[in-house]
Enzyme design. Structure first.
Site, mmCIF file in Angstrom:
data_model
loop_
_atom_site.group_PDB
_atom_site.id
_atom_site.type_symbol
_atom_site.label_atom_id
_atom_site.label_comp_id
_atom_site.label_asym_id
_atom_site.label_seq_id
_atom_site.Cartn_x
_atom_site.Cartn_y
_atom_site.Cartn_z
ATOM 1 N N ARG A 16 0.852 -1.217 0.000
ATOM 2 C CA ARG A 16 0.000 0.000 0.000
ATOM 3 C C ARG A 16 0.875 1.251 0.000
ATOM 4 O O ARG A 16 2.107 1.180 0.137
ATOM 5 C CB ARG A 16 -0.935 0.005 1.200
ATOM 6 C CG ARG A 16 -0.195 0.076 2.521
ATOM 7 C CD ARG A 16 -1.190 0.121 3.672
ATOM 8 N NE ARG A 16 -0.573 0.705 4.836
ATOM 9 C CZ ARG A 16 -0.589 0.171 6.052
ATOM 10 N NH1 ARG A 16 -1.225 -0.951 6.265
ATOM 11 N NH2 ARG A 16 0.002 0.782 7.061
ATOM 12 N N TYR A 156 10.817 8.760 15.634
ATOM 13 C CA TYR A 156 10.641 8.493 14.198
ATOM 14 C C TYR A 156 11.715 9.229 13.393
ATOM 15 O O TYR A 156 12.354 8.653 12.508
ATOM 16 C CB TYR A 156 9.237 8.932 13.789
ATOM 17 C CG TYR A 156 8.945 8.815 12.305
ATOM 18 C CD1 TYR A 156 8.730 7.572 11.712
ATOM 19 C CD2 TYR A 156 8.852 9.952 11.494
ATOM 20 C CE1 TYR A 156 8.451 7.464 10.354
ATOM 21 C CE2 TYR A 156 8.580 9.858 10.137
ATOM 22 C CZ TYR A 156 8.378 8.610 9.572
ATOM 23 O OH TYR A 156 8.103 8.505 8.223
ATOM 24 N N LYS A 160 14.707 7.830 10.794
ATOM 25 C CA LYS A 160 14.792 8.245 9.388
ATOM 26 C C LYS A 160 16.128 8.933 9.099
ATOM 27 O O LYS A 160 16.664 8.826 7.992
ATOM 28 C CB LYS A 160 13.597 9.148 9.046
ATOM 29 C CG LYS A 160 12.278 8.392 9.055
ATOM 30 C CD LYS A 160 12.281 7.295 8.012
ATOM 31 C CE LYS A 160 11.069 6.412 8.013
ATOM 32 N NZ LYS A 160 11.112 5.385 6.959
HETATM 33 P P1 NAD Z 1 1.939 3.032 5.113
HETATM 34 O O1 NAD Z 1 1.705 2.865 6.566
HETATM 35 O O2 NAD Z 1 0.775 3.086 4.187
HETATM 36 O O3 NAD Z 1 2.945 1.926 4.569
HETATM 37 C C1 NAD Z 1 3.959 1.352 5.320
HETATM 38 C C2 NAD Z 1 4.157 -0.042 4.787
HETATM 39 O O4 NAD Z 1 5.202 -0.677 5.541
HETATM 40 C C3 NAD Z 1 2.911 -0.908 4.945
HETATM 41 O O5 NAD Z 1 2.722 -1.669 3.775
HETATM 42 C C4 NAD Z 1 3.265 -1.810 6.125
HETATM 43 O O6 NAD Z 1 2.611 -3.063 6.095
HETATM 44 C C5 NAD Z 1 4.756 -1.970 5.908
HETATM 45 N N1 NAD Z 1 5.436 -2.421 7.111
HETATM 46 C C6 NAD Z 1 5.388 -1.872 8.343
HETATM 47 N N2 NAD Z 1 6.120 -2.622 9.192
HETATM 48 C C7 NAD Z 1 6.624 -3.650 8.477
HETATM 49 C C8 NAD Z 1 7.449 -4.763 8.788
HETATM 50 N N3 NAD Z 1 7.886 -4.954 10.029
HETATM 51 N N4 NAD Z 1 7.790 -5.626 7.795
HETATM 52 C C9 NAD Z 1 7.341 -5.431 6.529
HETATM 53 N N5 NAD Z 1 6.549 -4.406 6.181
HETATM 54 C C10 NAD Z 1 6.204 -3.530 7.137
HETATM 55 O O7 NAD Z 1 2.796 4.357 4.996
HETATM 56 P P2 NAD Z 1 3.486 5.116 3.767
HETATM 57 O O8 NAD Z 1 3.140 6.520 3.961
HETATM 58 O O9 NAD Z 1 3.224 4.445 2.475
HETATM 59 O O10 NAD Z 1 5.016 4.924 4.217
HETATM 60 C C11 NAD Z 1 5.987 4.231 3.455
HETATM 61 C C12 NAD Z 1 7.358 4.703 3.902
HETATM 62 O O11 NAD Z 1 7.493 6.098 3.602
HETATM 63 C C13 NAD Z 1 7.610 4.574 5.392
HETATM 64 O O12 NAD Z 1 8.949 4.170 5.613
HETATM 65 C C14 NAD Z 1 7.394 5.981 5.916
HETATM 66 O O13 NAD Z 1 8.121 6.220 7.096
HETATM 67 C C15 NAD Z 1 7.900 6.807 4.752
HETATM 68 N N6 NAD Z 1 7.383 8.158 4.688
HETATM 69 C C16 NAD Z 1 6.070 8.425 4.532
HETATM 70 C C17 NAD Z 1 5.630 9.754 4.442
HETATM 71 C C18 NAD Z 1 4.195 10.131 4.256
HETATM 72 O O14 NAD Z 1 3.912 11.335 4.306
HETATM 73 N N7 NAD Z 1 3.285 9.224 4.019
HETATM 74 C C19 NAD Z 1 6.559 10.784 4.543
HETATM 75 C C20 NAD Z 1 7.904 10.494 4.688
HETATM 76 C C21 NAD Z 1 8.296 9.167 4.760
#
Ligand code: NAD
Length: 248
Positions: A16, A156, A160
């Protein structure tokens, strides 16, 4: 340009959000994409189905990035099945927010286990597989918060920021093997992770973003596809910010 035909890519947390968008962007460029998931098998199957319906190639790999023996077993079976690994997008991550004074030991452990130890375990196994062919791409998904910090996100942000230091080191370690290691640092992207924001929080946030909008997962996916491509061969140890100008 940016074609990935014949390459095999693994995206952790690919079922996702940003992970899914990375899977789709890499598959569109011709890569065979291994979609990792930890709990959402149905959603991961949906991603594989969507890629296949668009004429791409994809496979599933269920494992928890924080469970090292499970990650090792998964890498072994994906290498046996696909014969190679060219691209790792270490995207799996969790966010646990809270002020420093309220930070719980368990939350800190959980965050570092998933966001840092999980990403580094995958990078260790991926670079091992990339060494002999002397080619490969490792991409860590960090965050704008890892560079600029944010009230209530100390733990967090620390995870990162850790990925940025790790990428710079691994880039130096593997440069002689022609393996590049980079970071994509998204700003605020509309996904499940950021869906909890109320209207007031959102309005305040938009004031900080020069482009005046939050980002789309797709915009992070295409940045990853670029870094994975041959055209990005001379880019290593860098952080590509996909943040609408929020941090420059
Ligand atoms: P999300 O929560 O939709 O997706 C995170 C994904 O990581 C999910 O599919 C979840 O199942 C998977 N996951 C979590 N723990 C896991 C584990 N132990 N083993 C395998 N899979 C695992 O969030 P997102 O927004 O799509 O985030 C994706 C990445 O981007 C993350 O690392 C997040 O920190 C980073 N991020 C997101 C944003 C944002 O604004 N959405 C901003 C900066 C960074």
């Amino acid at each position: 340009m940016f074609r990935l035909d014949g390459k095999v890519a693994l995206v952790t947390g690919g079922s996702r959000g940003i992970g899914r968008a990375c899977c789709e962007a890499l598959a569109e460029q011709g890569a065979t994409v291994i979609v990792n998931y930890v709990r959402g098998e149905d959603k991961a199957r949906e991603v594989v189905g969507a890629i296949e319906r668009s004429g791409g190639k994809a496979d599933l790999a269920g494992f928890d990035v924080a469970d090292t023996p499970a990650v090792e077993a998964a890498f072994q079976s994906l290498l046996e099945k696909h014969g190679r690994l060219d691209v790792l997008v270490a995207n799996a991550g969790i966010a646990v927010d809270g002020l420093l004074l309220r930070l719980k030991d368990d939350d800190l452990t959980r965050l570092f286990d998933t966001n840092v130890r999980g990403a580094l375990t995958c990078a260790r196994l991926a670079t091992k597989a990339m060494m002999k062919p002397r080619t490969g791409r490792v991409i860590f998904v960090s965050s704008v918060v890892g560079e600029m910090g944010n009230v209530g996100q100390t733990a967090y942000a620390a995870t990162k920021a850790a990925l940025i230091g790790a990428a710079r080191s691994i880039a130096r370690e593997f440069a002689s093997r022609n393996i590049t290691v980079n970071v994509v640092a998204p700003g605020y992207i509309d996904t499940d992770m950021t869906s909890g924001m109320n209207d007031a929080m959102r309005a305040k946030l938009l004031e900080l973003i020069p482009l005046g909008r939050t980002g789309r997962a797709r915009e992070v996916g295409t940045a990853c596809a670029f870094l994975a491509s041959d055209e990005a061969a001379y880019i290593t140890g860098q952080t590509l910010r996909v943040n609408g100008g929020m941090y420059v």
